[in-house]
Design a protein around this motif. Structure first.
Motif, PDB file in Angstrom:
ATOM      1  N   VAL A  93       0.838  -1.206   0.000  1.00  0.00           N
ATOM      2  CA  VAL A  93       0.000   0.000   0.000  1.00  0.00           C
ATOM      3  C   VAL A  93       0.866   1.247   0.000  1.00  0.00           C
ATOM      4  O   VAL A  93       0.595   2.213  -0.730  1.00  0.00           O
ATOM      5  CB  VAL A  93      -0.955   0.004   1.218  1.00  0.00           C
ATOM      6  CG1 VAL A  93      -1.639   1.360   1.356  1.00  0.00           C
ATOM      7  CG2 VAL A  93      -2.010  -1.085   1.070  1.00  0.00           C
ATOM      8  N   ARG A 100       1.988   6.749  -6.712  1.00  0.00           N
ATOM      9  CA  ARG A 100       0.893   7.603  -7.179  1.00  0.00           C
ATOM     10  C   ARG A 100       1.188   9.066  -6.893  1.00  0.00           C
ATOM     11  O   ARG A 100       0.984   9.938  -7.759  1.00  0.00           O
ATOM     12  CB  ARG A 100      -0.403   7.202  -6.495  1.00  0.00           C
ATOM     13  CG  ARG A 100      -1.608   8.061  -6.896  1.00  0.00           C
ATOM     14  CD  ARG A 100      -2.692   8.049  -5.849  1.00  0.00           C
ATOM     15  NE  ARG A 100      -2.217   8.615  -4.588  1.00  0.00           N
ATOM     16  CZ  ARG A 100      -2.925   8.583  -3.449  1.00  0.00           C
ATOM     17  NH1 ARG A 100      -4.112   8.001  -3.425  1.00  0.00           N
ATOM     18  NH2 ARG A 100      -2.429   9.127  -2.357  1.00  0.00           N
ATOM     19  N   ARG A 129      -4.136  -2.290 -11.496  1.00  0.00           N
ATOM     20  CA  ARG A 129      -5.002  -3.302 -10.872  1.00  0.00           C
ATOM     21  C   ARG A 129      -4.745  -3.399  -9.364  1.00  0.00           C
ATOM     22  O   ARG A 129      -5.680  -3.501  -8.569  1.00  0.00           O
ATOM     23  CB  ARG A 129      -4.781  -4.657 -11.533  1.00  0.00           C
ATOM     24  CG  ARG A 129      -5.338  -4.733 -12.951  1.00  0.00           C
ATOM     25  CD  ARG A 129      -4.808  -5.942 -13.698  1.00  0.00           C
ATOM     26  NE  ARG A 129      -5.280  -5.944 -15.086  1.00  0.00           N
ATOM     27  CZ  ARG A 129      -4.662  -6.564 -16.081  1.00  0.00           C
ATOM     28  NH1 ARG A 129      -3.538  -7.227 -15.850  1.00  0.00           N
ATOM     29  NH2 ARG A 129      -5.135  -6.520 -17.304  1.00  0.00           N
ATOM     30  N   ARG A 130      -3.470  -3.361  -8.985  1.00  0.00           N
ATOM     31  CA  ARG A 130      -3.164  -3.434  -7.558  1.00  0.00           C
ATOM     32  C   ARG A 130      -3.660  -2.189  -6.818  1.00  0.00           C
ATOM     33  O   ARG A 130      -4.052  -2.275  -5.647  1.00  0.00           O
ATOM     34  CB  ARG A 130      -1.667  -3.626  -7.331  1.00  0.00           C
ATOM     35  CG  ARG A 130      -1.118  -4.977  -7.785  1.00  0.00           C
ATOM     36  CD  ARG A 130      -1.842  -6.167  -7.198  1.00  0.00           C
ATOM     37  NE  ARG A 130      -1.792  -6.196  -5.730  1.00  0.00           N
ATOM     38  CZ  ARG A 130      -2.459  -7.053  -4.991  1.00  0.00           C
ATOM     39  NH1 ARG A 130      -3.255  -7.960  -5.557  1.00  0.00           N
ATOM     40  NH2 ARG A 130      -2.366  -7.034  -3.674  1.00  0.00           N
ATOM     41  N   ILE A 132      -6.376  -0.514  -7.597  1.00  0.00           N
ATOM     42  CA  ILE A 132      -7.815  -0.713  -7.440  1.00  0.00           C
ATOM     43  C   ILE A 132      -8.101  -1.723  -6.326  1.00  0.00           C
ATOM     44  O   ILE A 132      -8.980  -1.520  -5.484  1.00  0.00           O
ATOM     45  CB  ILE A 132      -8.451  -1.149  -8.774  1.00  0.00           C
ATOM     46  CG1 ILE A 132      -8.411   0.010  -9.775  1.00  0.00           C
ATOM     47  CG2 ILE A 132      -9.882  -1.625  -8.565  1.00  0.00           C
ATOM     48  CD1 ILE A 132      -8.825  -0.362 -11.174  1.00  0.00           C
ATOM     49  N   ILE A 133      -7.362  -2.812  -6.310  1.00  0.00           N
ATOM     50  CA  ILE A 133      -7.543  -3.822  -5.273  1.00  0.00           C
ATOM     51  C   ILE A 133      -7.312  -3.233  -3.887  1.00  0.00           C
ATOM     52  O   ILE A 133      -8.015  -3.551  -2.924  1.00  0.00           O
ATOM     53  CB  ILE A 133      -6.602  -5.021  -5.525  1.00  0.00           C
ATOM     54  CG1 ILE A 133      -7.085  -5.817  -6.760  1.00  0.00           C
ATOM     55  CG2 ILE A 133      -6.524  -5.938  -4.307  1.00  0.00           C
ATOM     56  CD1 ILE A 133      -6.113  -6.861  -7.249  1.00  0.00           C
ATOM     57  N   ASN A 134      -6.325  -2.325  -3.789  1.00  0.00           N
ATOM     58  CA  ASN A 134      -6.000  -1.695  -2.506  1.00  0.00           C
ATOM     59  C   ASN A 134      -6.762  -0.390  -2.265  1.00  0.00           C
ATOM     60  O   ASN A 134      -6.436   0.342  -1.336  1.00  0.00           O
ATOM     61  CB  ASN A 134      -4.493  -1.442  -2.427  1.00  0.00           C
ATOM     62  CG  ASN A 134      -3.698  -2.703  -2.166  1.00  0.00           C
ATOM     63  OD1 ASN A 134      -3.661  -3.199  -1.048  1.00  0.00           O
ATOM     64  ND2 ASN A 134      -3.070  -3.237  -3.203  1.00  0.00           N
ATOM     65  N   GLN A 135      -7.776  -0.114  -3.098  1.00  0.00           N
ATOM     66  CA  GLN A 135      -8.653   1.048  -2.935  1.00  0.00           C
ATOM     67  C   GLN A 135      -7.872   2.369  -2.957  1.00  0.00           C
ATOM     68  O   GLN A 135      -8.099   3.266  -2.139  1.00  0.00           O
ATOM     69  CB  GLN A 135      -9.472   0.920  -1.652  1.00  0.00           C
ATOM     70  CG  GLN A 135     -10.362  -0.312  -1.634  1.00  0.00           C
ATOM     71  CD  GLN A 135     -11.212  -0.426  -0.384  1.00  0.00           C
ATOM     72  OE1 GLN A 135     -10.950   0.214   0.626  1.00  0.00           O
ATOM     73  NE2 GLN A 135     -12.255  -1.245  -0.444  1.00  0.00           N
ATOM     74  N   ILE A 136      -6.963   2.455  -3.909  1.00  0.00           N
ATOM     75  CA  ILE A 136      -6.162   3.670  -4.106  1.00  0.00           C
ATOM     76  C   ILE A 136      -6.589   4.310  -5.422  1.00  0.00           C
ATOM     77  O   ILE A 136      -6.661   3.640  -6.457  1.00  0.00           O
ATOM     78  CB  ILE A 136      -4.664   3.325  -4.155  1.00  0.00           C
ATOM     79  CG1 ILE A 136      -4.222   2.727  -2.808  1.00  0.00           C
ATOM     80  CG2 ILE A 136      -3.827   4.549  -4.499  1.00  0.00           C
ATOM     81  CD1 ILE A 136      -2.833   2.135  -2.825  1.00  0.00           C
ATOM     82  N   ASN A 137      -6.888   5.594  -5.390  1.00  0.00           N
ATOM     83  CA  ASN A 137      -7.308   6.298  -6.604  1.00  0.00           C
ATOM     84  C   ASN A 137      -6.196   6.271  -7.651  1.00  0.00           C
ATOM     85  O   ASN A 137      -5.028   6.536  -7.340  1.00  0.00           O
ATOM     86  CB  ASN A 137      -7.667   7.748  -6.284  1.00  0.00           C
ATOM     87  CG  ASN A 137      -8.934   7.854  -5.454  1.00  0.00           C
ATOM     88  OD1 ASN A 137      -9.806   6.992  -5.521  1.00  0.00           O
ATOM     89  ND2 ASN A 137      -9.036   8.912  -4.663  1.00  0.00           N
ATOM     90  N   ASN A 143      -4.902   6.031 -15.605  1.00  0.00           N
ATOM     91  CA  ASN A 143      -6.347   5.951 -15.827  1.00  0.00           C
ATOM     92  C   ASN A 143      -6.621   6.096 -17.325  1.00  0.00           C
ATOM     93  O   ASN A 143      -6.648   7.205 -17.860  1.00  0.00           O
ATOM     94  CB  ASN A 143      -7.062   7.041 -15.044  1.00  0.00           C
ATOM     95  CG  ASN A 143      -8.567   6.849 -15.040  1.00  0.00           C
ATOM     96  OD1 ASN A 143      -9.092   5.987 -15.750  1.00  0.00           O
ATOM     97  ND2 ASN A 143      -9.268   7.637 -14.256  1.00  0.00           N
TER      98      ASN A 143
END
Length: 238
Positions: A93, A100, A129-130, A132-137, A143
């Motif tokens: 994370v 990011r 993908r990772r 999104i899986i970890n709920q990171i914008n 994108n």
């Protein structure tokens, strides 16, 4: 290949991935079943799901990122050309958030480009993908929703080498060899990363390997454009 490339607008990168847990038996029963189905075609009857699990790191659904290394040029058109390299490692994370934030703060303009070897098939979608899986914008550079192919800010050195031949796969190790670039594969291979991570618990060795790959990608793009290669003295870790 292109006289229009501004090397100072490019962020070169490489990622290293491992299975999300060390052993197949550490997965939940549901995840074991999903992995069994996901890998059925690749395994055929040669491997059991448990034996095949060492390869799980290649899928974002069953793996995780343990290192992202990035590199960028400064003073590219001067005698003081420098290539700076840095890495994100630790908890996944944190790796993803730090990467990011780097993109959002320093590589968020239209002219900025991400570059990796086989990046369009592996690195870029895997990171997204990772996240999104970890709920990171997702950062804007990852994108791709609604973007036309020519609007996607990604360079892929493997794709450039294909010259339109979509059946052709050429490894980073092979390309660096035939183009006279110092090999980044002088310690470990990608298939060994999982063992180094889980058995040796030697993340620093993985980081060094990842950074060498990042440097090699930059060297490839230099050679593709008939530019002088980076000298070791001009590579700085930051």
């Amino acid at each position: 290949m292109s006289a229009k490339i501004n090397f100072e607008n490019i962020l070169f990168l490489d990622i290293e991935t491992v299975p999300e847990v060390e052993n197949f038996t550490d997965l939940s029963k549901e995840k074991q079943e999903l992995f069994t189905v996901k890998t059925q075609y690749q395994r055929k009857e040669d491997f059991s799901p448990e034996d095949f699990y060492e390869k799980a790191g290649i899928w974002a659904e069953f793996g995780k990122i343990v290192c992202i290394s990035v590199g960028y040029f400064t003073n590219f058109n001067s005698e003081n050309r420098v290539f700076r390299v840095t890495s994100f490692y630790g908890e996944e994370v944190d790796i993803l958030i730090n990467f990011r934030d780097l993109l959002n703060r320093h590589y968020n303009k239209p002219q900025h480009i991400l570059c990796a070897h086989n990046g369009k098939e592996f690195d870029f979608p895997y990171i997204a993908r990772r996240m999104i899986i970890n709920q990171i914008n997702l950062p804007e550079k990852l994108n791709l929703f609604g973007k036309k192919p020519w609007e996607i800010p990604h360079l892929d050195t493997m794709e450039l080498w294909k010259f339109g031949d979509y059946k052709h796969f050429t490894s980073l190790k092979l390309l660096t060899s035939i183009l006279g670039i110092p090999s980044p594969k002088d310690d470990i291979e990608g298939s060994e990363v999982s063992a180094v991570f889980y058995k040796e618990k030697n993340i620093k060795r993985i980081v060094k390997y990842c950074e060498k790959d990042t440097i090699a990608v930059a060297q490839l793009l230099l050679r593709f454009n008939n530019e002088a290669l980076i000298d070791d003295l001009n590579i700085i870790n930051v």
